[in-house]
Scaffold this active site. Structure first.
Site, PDB file in Angstrom:
ATOM      1  N   CYS A  57       0.845  -1.208   0.000  1.00  0.00           N
ATOM      2  CA  CYS A  57       0.000   0.000   0.000  1.00  0.00           C
ATOM      3  C   CYS A  57       0.876   1.251   0.000  1.00  0.00           C
ATOM      4  CB  CYS A  57      -0.976  -0.033   1.179  1.00  0.00           C
ATOM      5  SG  CYS A  57      -2.316   1.147   0.999  1.00  0.00           S
ATOM      6  N   HIS A  78      -3.630  -5.589   1.093  1.00  0.00           N
ATOM      7  CA  HIS A  78      -2.925  -5.817   2.361  1.00  0.00           C
ATOM      8  C   HIS A  78      -2.880  -7.293   2.735  1.00  0.00           C
ATOM      9  CE1 HIS A  78      -2.543  -1.599   3.800  1.00  0.00           C
ATOM     10  NE2 HIS A  78      -3.606  -1.396   3.036  1.00  0.00           N
ATOM     11  N   GLU A 135      -1.081  -8.516   5.000  1.00  0.00           N
ATOM     12  CA  GLU A 135      -0.973  -8.571   6.469  1.00  0.00           C
ATOM     13  C   GLU A 135      -2.333  -8.317   7.119  1.00  0.00           C
ATOM     14  OE1 GLU A 135      -0.554  -6.024   4.744  1.00  0.00           O
ATOM     15  OE2 GLU A 135      -1.027  -4.211   5.895  1.00  0.00           O
TER      16      GLU A 135
END
Lengths: 255, 985
Positions: free
Chosen positions: A94, A216, A218
């Site tokens: 990002c 994302h 994560e």
């Protein structure tokens, strides 16, 4: 053991879960403030993996990722170059991807030749998107066919001259493209959440070791992150696989 | 030398932001505009040479792939140019970043009076100059923070002046000494002229204190005499303000209900605090309530969580964007300044405004739609840029808020129970500790925010308290604070909010019993501020820390690493004196005890005088399916997904139950669940309850139902009464009686008393303590109509309860969407004839009488039964019945799951309309897997529940009423009715 450096400071804000991802994947981790790399208290050379997490560096003012990229270019470009020349791994997620593009170590080192700009909707959006991988040389996505991850950004539309896009295709550097749930690639908004050229969600450099993406990984480390885990069977957090790939590669090649 | 750099997107690269504005011009103002070009302008007011200018142009401000730029105007063709920039002194975050970026790139420092300012020019094709003026005024700029100019193409061609919004106060700071030996009229005038909001009685107390011989003697020793300084007067106004002292909540109230008169000595002590203390005695998980910036409770054996809900109403009325971003970023500082500081893990919002579709006679300064868009935007930037998820929020619309909205903002943090052996929820200051301020600089912004919250809104409100929060600066402060905390560098931290340093240092100084504060050490945004302004300015992003002198060096090193500005402003003492110094001279010197205890309690009268309405007689419903669709489309029921999609609700990685869920990720989740510690399984379920419409009948029931709603929301996802903490936020119209200005003040105060009674009755019955809260007491505004006549508009008496349920294992959470054909559908809890002040009555223009009344014992039994069934794994989905009643809840359960329902209303023994739309509290719609029906019914013994039907696979809702089938409708039709009111805006 593999050591990963997670960069922090100046508005980076996904450092907590990014560090957690690398730990789950079996790496040692260090969260390091940009200024500690600049003033020499910490050194990139002590690590095998560099992570530039998501966030809002400098509040996304002027252009997302630009000002932090400038700060790194002005103060630590030599160690970044050495790190990459040593064949080590890097990921930008990002805002980290935006930094990489504007720093210009993606798609390759040199003058900036591609950018990430405002979503076609003109808005920041948080939604989950499907992506198709396949055919790229990226080591981070090895063995992954499809992914479902959250996007959370206002400036994620990848724009580059046709020649650059063509070269990325020819060199197998297009890693992830937004797609429909069934995998078809002509995804329109909101499946392609930002209007990105060819639905590109992530690219890698010419070596396949440096990887940047808007979604994302994560944000999907546990089944309970999935928007429909209360109604569908979700075996594991699929984002974790990217981090495992990198740590496994580093274990084999870099430690 | 001042340079003006213009940047825009190149041909072939459309600017999505410009297109967004073009479509808004169309939607809002119906002005036909064929094209909008956006030009970003950076006004560089600094001595840079040509080479430097070129370097910053290409390397900072221009994207080589998509943009072009020039220090002379970029050519294009258009009809009118609208340029919008900040007024002098208004926080320009992008300008600050630009300055940073230039400094970094060129390795130069900016001189004191040098700066970079940002502005935007919109070049509009189509429409007249008058149209452009309207676009500027009604859409693009807000004259309380911005200047705008409109120029035709011809004027633009001639060249435009460069605007440099530099603050030049051009005066020497001074301290005024004021003689208080005045008559009452002059004392009142003094308070009014300075906007102090001090009463005549307060002024008498102040005059008496400063006339005391012993006080005069002491003051002479420090260079002051029998006159009060403006610094002292301002500090006293801050500490006595409604915002800081909650004088109405602490008043002595004579409450008259019929023939009986009851004396209430402090609403806060009698109801709110009493309830919390009583519950605290029975629950070991409550850690810290009410004295600190936020409440603290136990998350698990190693961690506590921190919760605080605030409001930011008046500033949001003036500048919705600035007000709400300052509100959300400001409320984050509460958990950050609780105990020795917590990490913020979530924020939530509640936007109560006038109807965005309002087209009545009154002309508020900003139309509710524009106001709503502004506050949405503010929380978006505040939350997203802070890296704090915003996983939950609500909206509520009512005409009482067209002048002054309610903007709720809440923040939740976590902290280890002990840090280096120190219980993290406690704090300590030792005499001799340094007063340290970190974060932003001080300017004229936010002056009198605290005292103005003690006044009604109207034309007089000054722009002085408009601020724009800076999440970037605060994110750096948060990173710094957590590292300093864990390194044991301090044991006391608090935030600078309302009242600025005067409040934060004043309250902190109570811990050591005194302070010596040097105002000339405070870093300023620009020169020329008077000492009193420095002291009370509410400039944002600042924390005050008490630091042992030995640790100052290490703390400074850490601040440098995080690029955080840190200033040592003096020392905490045990002198018993609040001592303020400016350039070596004492400017304030007052006894600590006088500052916080010396003032009289307010004496107020309350009288309960309800207007008794009757139940309306209702006609027959011809088309129940059409009725259900119009109910779903009502603005207080319809989907607000467009708001939540703009908010990052997943950052920090613990997102577990999202705000919009179900088969297509678009059903209305009851509560958000986050897992703040990624390697643990505990979670926090967060939601809020609000429904002020019931105040039209009785604020007692309004409060009970708001509490019930909040509790049911967190139970629906997996919470239980074992652990639910609350924040209570009262927002009330002026309740101080005045025969002329506020003739129904006694009744409004009686409503407040009743709401407090309900808070006490129900929180103690459920064992759900308020651990923090706030009151905002002047939700009134004066608005002009089209003829220029002023009307007073007051908000409905309102409480929002924010609930946090501790979840022991997030893996057991469930969601509200129907899961599988064949599952049984139940409503748990009793549905009664309670349409009073309901959504259904409102649609028909009625209020009615039968407001929902919550039976404490029944409700508690239902809460416990449902929670137990969920924890035992017997429930496939659970959704509360809220505004709009059972009909709305059933439709939502079905369309969120993409499945149908077959429902029989007859067992409810009510007519169809009451069965579907009565708003009785304490109810849940639950679906249960067919093979668990028996276990479920067994588990629910002693609980009122009704089997209504089955989940079906055909995606149709079929409802049978008293006289046969009344609804058979495709769920996608119902969903689209629910989604179409707002769509994507």
């Amino acid at each position: 053991m593999v050591k990963t450096i997670i960069m922090t400071g100046y508005g980076i804000n996904c450092d907590y879960e990014t560090e957690h991802a690398f730990r789950l994947a079996g790496s040692e981790t260090d969260k390091v403030h940009v200024n500690e790399l600049i003033n020499g208290k910490k050194r990139l050379e002590d690590y095998q993996i560099l992570a530039l997490p998501g966030g809002f560096s400098y509040g996304d003012d002027i252009a997302a990722g630009k000002i932090l990229a400038n700060k790194m270019l002005a103060n630590m470009s030599a160690q970044v170059k050495q790190f990459l020349d040593d064949g080590k791994l890097a990921i930008g997620i990002c805002n980290g991807f935006q930094v990489m593009m504007k720093y210009a170590f993606l798609p390759r080192s040199g003058p900036q030749e591609a950018t990430l700009t405002f979503n076609d909707s003109g808005k920041f959006e948080d939604r989950w998107v499907y992506m198709k991988s396949g055919g790229s040389k990226c080591i981070w996505t090895k063995g992954i066919d499809q992914l479902y991850l959250p996007v959370r950004h206002g400036e994620g539309k990848l724009v580059a001259p046709d020649s650059v896009i063509q070269r990325l295709k020819d060199n197998s550097q297009i890693v992830l493209r937004y797609c429909s749930p069934d995998g078809s690639l002509d995804a329109k908004y909101p499946l392609n959440p930002n209007g990105s050229t060819d639905g590109i969600a992530g690219i890698c450099d010419e070596t396949g070791r440096v990887f940047g993406l808007m979604p994302h990984p994560e944000g999907f480390l546990y089944p309970t992150n999935h928007p429909r885990w209360t109604r569908e069977s979700v075996p594991e957090g699929a984002g974790l696989r990217l981090f495992r790939n990198a740590v496994e590669y580093a274990e084999k090649e870099l430690v | 030398m001042t340079e003006r750099l213009e940047v825009r997107f190149k041909k072939g690269h459309p600017d999505a932001r410009a297109e967004y504005i073009r479509s808004k011009i169309q939607d809002y103002l119906s002005i036909p505009v064929s094209n909008v070009e956006r030009v970003d302008i950076y006004t560089i007011d600094a001595a840079l040479d040509d080479g430097q200018l070129e370097k910053v142009r290409t390397e900072i401000f221009t994207d080589p792939v998509t943009q072009e730029s020039s220090y002379s105007p970029l050519a294009s063709e258009f009809d009118n140019a609208i340029e919008v920039g900040f007024l002098p002194g208004v926080k320009d975050n992008a300008g600050d970043t630009s300055q940073n970026a230039i400094g970094d790139l060129l390795k130069i420092g900016f001189k004191k009076d040098e700066a970079v300012y940002t502005s935007v020019q919109y070049r509009v094709t189509g429409g007249s100059r008058e149209d452009a003026e309207r676009i500027a005024k009604e859409l693009l700029s807000n004259d309380s923070i911005e200047h705008s100019r409109v120029n035709t193409y011809a004027e633009w061609k001639q060249g435009l002046d460069i605007i440099v919004p530099k603050v030049e106060l051009g005066r020497e700071p001074a301290v005024k000494k004021i003689d208080l030996q005045l008559d009452d009229a002059a004392l009142e005038k003094l308070s009014a002229d300075r906007s102090l909001a001090l009463t005549l009685e307060d002024m008498h107390v102040i005059r008496d204190y400063f006339s005391k011989e012993s006080v005069v003697e002491e003051r002479k020793k420090v260079g002051l005499g029998d006159k009060v300084t403006d610094v002292e007067l301002e500090v006293l106004a801050q500490t006595q303000s409604e915002h800081c002292k909650h004088r109405i909540f602490n008043a002595m109230i004579a409450y008259k209900d019929g023939a009986t008169v009851e004396k209430v000595d402090s609403l806060f002590n009698t109801y709110v605090k009493k309830s919390s203390k009583e519950i605290e005695a029975t629950k070991d998980w409550i850690v810290s309530t009410f004295w600190d910036n936020a409440g603290v409770a136990r998350l698990n054996e190693d961690w506590n969580y921190v919760a605080k809900c605030e409001t930011h109403n008046s500033p949001s009325a003036l500048d919705p964007y600035g007000g709400s971003i300052t509100g959300i970023v400001g409320v984050y500082r509460d958990p950050m300044g609780t105990g020795i500081g917590s990490k913020i893990v979530a924020g939530t919002y509640g936007f109560c405004t006038g109807s965005p579709f309002y087209n009545g006679e009154l002309k508020p300064r900003l139309h509710p739609k524009r106001l709503l868009e502004g506050v949405i935007e503010g929380v978006k930037d505040g939350g997203n840029k802070s890296g704090i998820p915003t996983p939950y929020g609500l909206t509520f619309f009512d005409s009482g808020w067209i002048g002054k909205p309610l903007i709720y903002v809440a923040a939740f943090g976590i902290m280890p129970r002990e840090v280096n052996g120190w219980p993290s929820h406690t704090k300590e200051i030792k005499p001799g500790d340094a007063i340290v301020m970190v974060g932003g600089r001080v300017g004229k912004d936010g002056i009198h925010g605290a005292t103005e919250s003690s006044l009604e809104g109207g034309e007089w409100i000054t722009a002085g308290h408009v601020q724009i929060g800076d999440p970037f600066t605060q994110k750096k402060v948060q990173d710094f604070v957590l590292e300093a905390r864990d390194a044991g560098m301090y044991k006391y931290i608090t935030d600078n909010g309302a009242g600025g340093l005067s409040s934060s240092v004043g309250e902190s100084a109570e811990f050591s019993n005194g302070c010596e504060l040097h105002l000339d050490k405070v870093p300023l945004k620009y020169a020329g501020l008077d000492p009193w302004e420095i002291l009370v300015s509410e400039s944002q992003e600042r924390m005050t820390i008490a630091v042992n002198q030995d640790k100052l060096g290490a703390l400074r090193e850490l601040a440098d690493k995080h690029a955080v500005e840190m200033s040592v402003l003096g020392t905490f003492t045990d002198s018993g004196k609040y001592h303020v110094i400016y350039n070596g001279k004492t400017v304030a010197y007052m006894g600590m005890s006088f500052l916080h205890e010396g003032f009289p309690q307010m004496q107020l009268e309350a009288e309960w005088q309800p207007e008794l309405e009757e139940e309306p007689s209702l006609g027959e419903v011809k088309d129940h399916a059409a009725l259900l669709k119009s109910m779903l489309a009502r603005e207080n029921i319809a989907s607000k997904e467009f708001i939540e999609r703009q908010y990052d609700h997943e950052v920090q990685g613990g997102s577990t139950i999202k705000p919009f869920i179900g088969a297509a990720n678009d059903g209305p989740g009851d509560a958000a669940v986050i897992k703040p510690l990624l390697d643990r399984k505990e979670g926090l379920a967060i939601a809020a309850g609000i429904n002020p419409k019931y105040s039209k009948i009785d604020a007692y029931n309004m409060a009970a139902l708001a509490l019930d709603e909040a509790i049911r929301k967190v139970i629906s996802v997996g919470g239980s009464l074992d652990h639910i903490s609350l924040n209570d936020n009262f927002c009330w119209p002026n309740s101080v009686y005045d025969a002329e200005k506020n003739p129904d003040g006694k009744h409004k105060l009686a409503q407040l008393v009743r709401a407090n009674k309900a808070l006490y009755d129900y929180t103690t019955a459920f064992g759900t303590p308020c651990i923090s809260g706030k009151d905002s007491m002047f939700i009134d505004s004066n608005i002009k109509d089209k003829d220029g006549n002023s009307h007073k508009v007051s908000g409905l008496p309102t409480i929002q309860f924010t609930a946090v349920a501790r979840i022991a294992d997030i893996g057991k959470c469930i969601s509200m969407d129907a899961k599988k054909a064949g599952d049984a559908v139940y409503v748990v809890g009793e549905t009664r004839d309670e349409l009073g002040a309901s959504e259904y009555y409102e649609m028909l223009g009625h209020v009615g009488k039968n407001v929902p009344v919550l039976d404490k014992n029944n409700a508690r039994t239902v809460y416990k039964g449902v929670a137990k069934a969920i924890h035992s794994g017997l429930v496939a989905s659970c959704h509360g019945c809220y505004r709009g009643g059972l009909g709305i809840a059933l439709a939502q359960v079905a369309f969120a799951g993409g499945l149908g329902l077959h429902i029989d209303l007859k067992p409810l023994k009510l007519d169809d309309v009451r069965a579907l739309y009565s708003e009785s509290g304490g109810r849940f719609v639950v679906t249960v897997p067919a093979d668990k029906k028996n276990d479920f019914e067994l588990a629910m013994q002693g609980v009122a529940f009704t089997h209504l039907g089955e989940v079906t696979g055909d995606a149709r809702i079929v409802v049978t009423g008293a006289g046969g089938e009344i609804i058979s409708e495709d769920v996608s039709e119902l969903k689209s009715a629910w989604q179409s009111t707002f769509g994507w805006w």
